[in-house]
Structure formats: C-alpha cells, structure tokens
Design an enzyme around this catalytic site. Sequence first.
Site, PDB file in Angstrom:
ATOM      1  N   ASN A  56      28.530  36.393  79.697  1.00 42.77           N
ATOM      2  CA  ASN A  56      28.598  35.145  78.969  1.00 42.77           C
ATOM      3  C   ASN A  56      30.052  34.888  78.327  1.00 42.77           C
ATOM      4  O   ASN A  56      29.943  34.531  77.101  1.00 42.77           O
ATOM      5  CB  ASN A  56      27.412  35.498  77.874  1.00 42.77           C
ATOM      6  CG  ASN A  56      26.667  34.284  77.747  1.00 42.77           C
ATOM      7  OD1 ASN A  56      26.234  33.588  78.861  1.00 42.77           O
ATOM      8  ND2 ASN A  56      26.112  34.015  76.584  1.00 42.77           N
ATOM      9  N   ARG A  79      28.128  42.580  72.329  1.00 42.22           N
ATOM     10  CA  ARG A  79      28.094  43.490  73.158  1.00 42.22           C
ATOM     11  C   ARG A  79      28.712  44.954  72.685  1.00 42.22           C
ATOM     12  O   ARG A  79      28.752  45.750  73.245  1.00 42.22           O
ATOM     13  CB  ARG A  79      28.900  43.148  74.326  1.00 42.22           C
ATOM     14  CG  ARG A  79      28.825  41.680  75.051  1.00 42.22           C
ATOM     15  CD  ARG A  79      30.035  41.012  75.751  1.00 42.22           C
ATOM     16  NE  ARG A  79      29.738  39.724  75.903  1.00 42.22           N
ATOM     17  CZ  ARG A  79      29.993  38.715  75.177  1.00 42.22           C
ATOM     18  NH1 ARG A  79      30.357  39.079  73.878  1.00 42.22           N
ATOM     19  NH2 ARG A  79      29.846  37.580  75.489  1.00 42.22           N
ATOM     20  N   LYS A  92      23.014  42.051  87.363  1.00 41.63           N
ATOM     21  CA  LYS A  92      24.548  41.586  87.718  1.00 41.63           C
ATOM     22  C   LYS A  92      25.730  42.238  87.562  1.00 41.63           C
ATOM     23  O   LYS A  92      26.631  42.585  88.371  1.00 41.63           O
ATOM     24  CB  LYS A  92      24.808  40.203  87.200  1.00 41.63           C
ATOM     25  CG  LYS A  92      25.901  39.418  87.461  1.00 41.63           C
ATOM     26  CD  LYS A  92      26.932  39.670  86.821  1.00 41.63           C
ATOM     27  CE  LYS A  92      28.383  39.255  87.238  1.00 41.63           C
ATOM     28  NZ  LYS A  92      29.355  39.364  86.439  1.00 41.63           N
ATOM     29  N   PRO A 136      26.961  40.572  93.315  1.00 47.00           N
ATOM     30  CA  PRO A 136      26.654  40.360  91.885  1.00 47.00           C
ATOM     31  C   PRO A 136      26.287  38.763  92.070  1.00 47.00           C
ATOM     32  O   PRO A 136      27.168  38.131  92.605  1.00 47.00           O
ATOM     33  CB  PRO A 136      27.922  40.539  91.397  1.00 47.00           C
ATOM     34  CG  PRO A 136      28.800  41.373  92.372  1.00 47.00           C
ATOM     35  CD  PRO A 136      28.407  40.999  93.701  1.00 47.00           C
ATOM     36  N   ASP A 181      26.140  35.837  89.775  1.00 53.12           N
ATOM     37  CA  ASP A 181      26.506  35.244  88.326  1.00 53.12           C
ATOM     38  C   ASP A 181      25.991  33.769  88.336  1.00 53.12           C
ATOM     39  O   ASP A 181      25.710  33.207  89.351  1.00 53.12           O
ATOM     40  CB  ASP A 181      27.818  35.583  87.751  1.00 53.12           C
ATOM     41  CG  ASP A 181      28.858  34.568  88.547  1.00 53.12           C
ATOM     42  OD1 ASP A 181      28.551  34.201  89.534  1.00 53.12           O
ATOM     43  OD2 ASP A 181      29.910  34.156  88.115  1.00 53.12           O
TER      44      ASP A 181
END
Length: 271
Positions: A117, A170, A212, A229, A231
């Site tokens: 993000n 995070r 991901k 991956p 995204d």
Amino acid sequence: MVVKIKDLFSLEKIINSGQCFRGVRLEDGSFRFIYREHVLYIKKIDETDYDVSCDKEDWENIWAPYFDLKTDYKAISEEFKKSGNPFIKKVTEIGAGIRILKQDSWETLISFIISQNKNIPAIRTSIELLCENFGSPIQTKKERLYAFPEPKDLEEISPEKLREFKVGYRDQYIIDAREKVLSGKLDLNLIDSLETRALIEVLKTVYGVGEKVANCIALFSYHRLDAVPKDVWIKRSIKEDFKGIDYYSDFKESAGVLQQYIFYSKVGEKK
DNA sequence: CCCCAGGCTTAAT
DNA sequence: ATTAAGCATGGG
C-alpha cells in the site's frame, strides 16, 4: 576492472522494475548497488563491456549471481514470444534487459513488508531512513553509505520508533519478522531448500506477509522464477490485457519473469 | 483536498 | 468462501 556481459542486460530497467529499492543511477551515468556490506559501482562503457568497482573474486561470487547472469533470458524471451500473444510479445520487448535479482532474503522480506500500500518513491524513502539510522556504515572511495540493517541491528527498536521511519501500520509486521528470525523460528537460509509453494507458505507465517509479498520474496531473493506476485497493477493487467484469463500458468517455470516485464511496462517504463 | 499505492488482517456475510 | 472496512503515510 572490466567485465563482459553479452546481452539482455539493462541497469536502467533493473533499477526501475520495482524489485529492488536501493539501486540508483548516479550523476556520471554509473549505477550503484548494495548487497549486504558490499557496494558495487558499475558503468557501461560499450555494447558488451562494463566497468565495475569490484575485483574478479567479488564479481564472480557476489555480483554475477546477484544479477542472475547465468540464466538464459534470451531463451525465456523466445518462449514468451512464441505464445503468439501480441501483448506478451510487446511487453517482452519493452522489458528486455531486466534480470530477476538474487537479493538478500532478510532485506527483501522487510522491504516488501514495507512496500504494501505504498508507491515506490515512498518505499525508497522509508528503507533509506532505516538504513541510515540502523545499518552498518560503509565507506567507499567516494561516499559514506549504510548497509541494510540486520535483524540484530533492529533488536531494540520499538514500534513507536519504527513509525518515525514512515513504516506506518506495518510496524508490528516488522517486529514479528524480527522476532521470528532472531528466535530461529524462521530460518531464512534453511527454507531455500523448499519448493516454491511450500516456501511461500512458510513466508506467510510472518504477520503481515500475505500472498503477494511472499511471492515477491520468493521471486526476488530466492530466485523462484515460477513465483508470480499479483499486485494492483498485475491484477489490473489480467483484467484489461488478458480478459481475466490467467496466462501466467502457460509459462510455469518462468512466469515470474513475464510478470516482471508486465510490471515494468506499466510502472517502470514511464520514468 | 482528493485519490492512489508492488496489501494484509480482521470482522461480517 | 467471498467481501468490506480499516489501516499510516507520502506522492502525484
């Protein structure tokens, strides 16, 4: 020292392909990469020759593997083009020269936890802050740099302190990754022996690592070219460019490379 | 000021 | 099993 690299090697595309966040192009046209405590300055001097700042031993042991010089990207590209799909053919040409780097697993784990993000410039900012504040200093002939902090370098850091370096929510994810690695619950070297799917599942046991991010780590540090991956850009591409069909399954062993060409054609090429 | 970003966890359906 | 909110923060 001068080394020869035959073809399909583009430093510019590599640093703009979203797989590494610390590689940069310098004023004089050379590029700088950092792997653990090693720094490489590399500059293209003609079609196949590159001037590198390291000796022969480091080139062979560290940097040639880092840049994945053994893999035959020409063969992989041919395979993509043979698909007959015009979109795949186009992105294969746009992405020609990208290599899937073999980066340090700890750095990749933390970097892609941070990446979620965030856009790429924001990811770079956060990672550089962590390096400057917690990484071991490295003095090269021209500048003072910092290695990516090792697990022990982050042993004392609190969630609040982490947030000073723009990692936001995070923080707990990083704390959990640190705890698992320092305690030995997660052995980043040992899991290299697992096959790709099992490797991804183990990586996902870290709080904040999902499908991901685990695929990014598998692809960009464990060199699993079959990891893809997905995204927001790749999901969008599957919808718009492939009409919702998962073409990646057609290229099992090297699907991750195709994914990277597509990501670069969407995000990196504009720079 | 608004929208989006190399998403994940958690809670609700 | 699928969907939705909430999450910090910078970049465009």
